[in-house]
Design a protein around this motif. Structure first.
Motif, mmCIF file in Angstrom:
data_model
loop_
_atom_site.group_PDB
_atom_site.id
_atom_site.type_symbol
_atom_site.label_atom_id
_atom_site.label_comp_id
_atom_site.label_asym_id
_atom_site.label_seq_id
_atom_site.Cartn_x
_atom_site.Cartn_y
_atom_site.Cartn_z
ATOM 1 N N LEU A 31 -46.878 54.817 -48.200
ATOM 2 C CA LEU A 31 -46.524 54.351 -46.860
ATOM 3 C C LEU A 31 -45.003 54.291 -46.730
ATOM 4 C CD1 LEU A 31 -47.355 53.227 -44.100
ATOM 5 C CD2 LEU A 31 -47.335 50.934 -45.116
ATOM 6 N N PRO A 32 -44.415 55.137 -45.872
ATOM 7 C CA PRO A 32 -42.957 55.148 -45.730
ATOM 8 C C PRO A 32 -42.471 54.077 -44.753
ATOM 9 C CG PRO A 32 -43.897 56.863 -44.364
ATOM 10 C CD PRO A 32 -45.056 56.186 -45.053
ATOM 11 N N LEU A 33 -41.415 53.387 -45.134
ATOM 12 C CA LEU A 33 -40.749 52.441 -44.252
ATOM 13 C C LEU A 33 -39.276 52.810 -44.180
ATOM 14 C CD1 LEU A 33 -42.346 49.042 -45.338
ATOM 15 C CD2 LEU A 33 -43.005 50.521 -43.436
ATOM 16 N N VAL A 34 -38.602 52.293 -43.184
ATOM 17 C CA VAL A 34 -37.177 52.572 -43.015
ATOM 18 C C VAL A 34 -36.385 51.307 -43.345
ATOM 19 C CG1 VAL A 34 -35.369 53.406 -41.478
ATOM 20 C CG2 VAL A 34 -37.729 54.199 -41.185
ATOM 21 N N GLN A 35 -35.464 51.432 -44.263
ATOM 22 C CA GLN A 35 -34.600 50.315 -44.634
ATOM 23 C C GLN A 35 -33.209 50.571 -44.071
ATOM 24 O OE1 GLN A 35 -35.073 48.455 -48.523
ATOM 25 N NE2 GLN A 35 -32.880 48.664 -48.860
ATOM 26 N N TYR A 36 -32.777 49.669 -43.178
ATOM 27 C CA TYR A 36 -31.460 49.770 -42.563
ATOM 28 C C TYR A 36 -30.507 48.815 -43.284
ATOM 29 C CZ TYR A 36 -33.985 51.934 -38.644
ATOM 30 O OH TYR A 36 -34.778 52.735 -37.853
ATOM 31 N N ASP A 37 -29.426 49.344 -43.829
ATOM 32 C CA ASP A 37 -28.452 48.530 -44.558
ATOM 33 C C ASP A 37 -27.100 48.619 -43.873
ATOM 34 O OD1 ASP A 37 -30.014 47.658 -46.940
ATOM 35 O OD2 ASP A 37 -30.180 49.819 -47.244
ATOM 36 N N CYS A 38 -26.513 47.457 -43.577
ATOM 37 C CA CYS A 38 -25.181 47.431 -42.979
ATOM 38 C C CYS A 38 -24.129 47.532 -44.074
ATOM 39 C CB CYS A 38 -24.968 46.148 -42.174
ATOM 40 S SG CYS A 38 -23.299 46.030 -41.473
ATOM 41 N N GLN A 39 -23.204 48.470 -43.910
ATOM 42 C CA GLN A 39 -22.160 48.679 -44.902
ATOM 43 C C GLN A 39 -21.050 47.643 -44.800
ATOM 44 O OE1 GLN A 39 -22.928 51.371 -47.086
ATOM 45 N NE2 GLN A 39 -24.735 50.971 -45.831
ATOM 46 N N ARG A 40 -21.040 46.847 -43.728
ATOM 47 C CA ARG A 40 -19.982 45.850 -43.545
ATOM 48 C C ARG A 40 -20.432 44.460 -43.978
ATOM 49 N NH1 ARG A 40 -17.762 45.583 -37.676
ATOM 50 N NH2 ARG A 40 -16.679 47.475 -38.356
ATOM 51 N N CYS A 41 -21.519 43.959 -43.368
ATOM 52 C CA CYS A 41 -21.915 42.569 -43.636
ATOM 53 C C CYS A 41 -23.074 42.452 -44.604
ATOM 54 C CB CYS A 41 -22.253 41.849 -42.330
ATOM 55 S SG CYS A 41 -23.814 42.381 -41.559
ATOM 56 N N GLY A 42 -23.704 43.569 -44.976
ATOM 57 C CA GLY A 42 -24.795 43.531 -45.935
ATOM 58 C C GLY A 42 -26.146 43.171 -45.350
ATOM 59 N N ALA A 43 -26.244 43.052 -44.028
ATOM 60 C CA ALA A 43 -27.521 42.734 -43.398
ATOM 61 C C ALA A 43 -28.526 43.850 -43.665
ATOM 62 C CB ALA A 43 -27.339 42.532 -41.899
ATOM 63 N N GLU A 44 -29.790 43.475 -43.707
ATOM 64 C CA GLU A 44 -30.845 44.441 -43.987
ATOM 65 C C GLU A 44 -32.008 44.219 -43.037
ATOM 66 O OE1 GLU A 44 -32.537 45.411 -48.176
ATOM 67 O OE2 GLU A 44 -33.942 43.992 -47.260
ATOM 68 N N LEU A 45 -32.556 45.301 -42.535
ATOM 69 C CA LEU A 45 -33.752 45.243 -41.704
ATOM 70 C C LEU A 45 -34.694 46.332 -42.170
ATOM 71 C CD1 LEU A 45 -34.055 44.617 -37.930
ATOM 72 C CD2 LEU A 45 -35.227 46.593 -38.905
ATOM 73 N N ILE A 46 -35.981 46.000 -42.252
ATOM 74 C CA ILE A 46 -36.990 46.963 -42.686
ATOM 75 C C ILE A 46 -37.990 47.158 -41.562
ATOM 76 C CG2 ILE A 46 -38.822 47.445 -44.353
ATOM 77 C CD1 ILE A 46 -37.228 45.637 -46.309
ATOM 78 N N GLY A 47 -38.182 48.408 -41.170
ATOM 79 C CA GLY A 47 -39.102 48.720 -40.092
ATOM 80 C C GLY A 47 -39.967 49.914 -40.440
ATOM 81 N N ASP A 48 -40.806 50.301 -39.502
ATOM 82 C CA ASP A 48 -41.712 51.421 -39.744
ATOM 83 C C ASP A 48 -41.199 52.679 -39.053
ATOM 84 O OD1 ASP A 48 -43.620 51.790 -37.046
ATOM 85 O OD2 ASP A 48 -42.685 49.818 -37.277
ATOM 86 N N LEU A 49 -41.740 53.808 -39.451
ATOM 87 C CA LEU A 49 -41.295 55.089 -38.897
ATOM 88 C C LEU A 49 -41.618 55.203 -37.405
ATOM 89 C CD1 LEU A 49 -42.038 57.920 -41.499
ATOM 90 C CD2 LEU A 49 -39.824 57.177 -40.609
ATOM 91 N N GLY A 50 -42.748 54.648 -36.994
ATOM 92 C CA GLY A 50 -43.118 54.739 -35.586
ATOM 93 C C GLY A 50 -42.093 54.095 -34.680
#
Length: 298
Positions: A203-222
């Motif tokens: 199951l693929p998910l998308v991990q968004y990583d901020c290069q400045r503040c280090g925040a992370e959000l994980i979402g789905d491909l849809g």
């Protein structure tokens, strides 16, 4: 000076320390509500109701150049000053609240079960009553301030859509820093699920990583690809406006909707459906669409 021409001119402690006074916050708010968001010295002093001109000048001076700038027509807010006012109105620092759980009419995209909408501790949580798929996100209380309770799910849907559009444009939803998306298998993320699906490795998910503040959000491909032109036109051609449907209706939280096709080179796909028509997008590890397949019912 850096190669970009941008330099940090104040320490965070110094910048935010300038706001540690009620009069200074009042000055920023007075400018926010002033005609054309511009005011003279005397107009500002009258607005914050401070009789002592010298004392007022002291506080205004602490804000000038960082949060306030002086032009030909008077004082006005800088972008930083506008950001402070925006944060106040968002309710991140001044509001709190929770609501009783609400049943959602749209079924779970993973299993078809019933779902419940929760809001507490500044977090929206959409839970399925039949499976472990749960969508959570931090939402400032101010997002809901002007709406009736029954509209909270629809407002949340629009808010999620806005966040994903910002991520898709490469900006952090917290600090506007650069965002790098990476498509990874569910087990490689930091999600903590009580029950891991049997097909989690695919199951693929998308991990968004901020290069400045280090925040992370994980979402789905849809959700990640919902604004892609191929997806928008696919639904439009079938009489569906994706902006009018609940955001989570397009989630892809099981391998019937999204799956990893191969590891080297990495390829994952997500399939959108309406009626008998389908659209499948294939992406690489960086979320770039490398292939697509559209099947329209005859």
């Amino acid at each position: 000076m850096s190669e970009t021409g941008l330099t940090e001119t104040a320490d965070p402690d110094e910048a935010f320390g300038a706001l540690a006074n009620a009069t200074r916050v009042d000055i920023l708010r007075a400018l926010w509500y002033a005609d054309d968001q511009t005011a003279t010295f005397s107009e500002l002093r009258d607005a914050v109701e401070m009789a002592d001109s010298g004392q007022f000048n002291y506080h205004l001076d602490k804000l000038t150049d960082r949060f306030v700038t002086k032009g030909e027509d008077g004082y006005e807010l800088t972008l930083a000053g506008r950001a402070v006012n925006g944060a106040i109105h968002a309710g991140a620092y001044t509001m709190d609240g929770s609501i009783e759980p609400m049943a959602l009419s749209d079924p779970c995209p993973a299993c078809g079960g019933e779902r419940t909408f929760h809001y507490e501790d500044e977090r929206v949580r959409v839970e399925c009553d039949s499976c472990d798929m749960t969508a959570t996100a931090l939402v400032p209380p101010g997002v809901f301030a002007d709406y009736d309770r029954e509209r909270f799910p629809a407002v949340t849907s629009r808010y999620f859509r806005t966040i994903y559009q910002q991520l898709g444009n490469g900006f952090c939803w917290h600090c506007e820093g650069q965002i790098h998306p990476t498509v990874v298998p569910l087990p490689a993320t930091t999600l903590h699920l009580e029950t891991v699906p049997d097909d989690a490795a695919d199951l693929p998910l998308v991990q968004y990583d901020c290069q400045r503040c280090g925040a992370e959000l994980i979402g789905d491909l849809g959700a990640a690809l919902l604004s892609h032109p191929a997806v928008v036109s696919f639904y439009h051609d079938r009489g569906v406006d994706v902006n009018e449907r609940p955001f989570w209706e397009f989630s892809a939280w099981n391998t019937d909707h999204a799956r990893i096709r191969q590891r080297d080179p990495f390829r994952a796909s997500v399939t959108y459906r309406t009626g008998d028509a389908t659209l499948t997008l294939v992406v690489d590890e960086s979320l770039d669409v490398v292939d697509r397949d559209r099947l329209d019912a005859g």
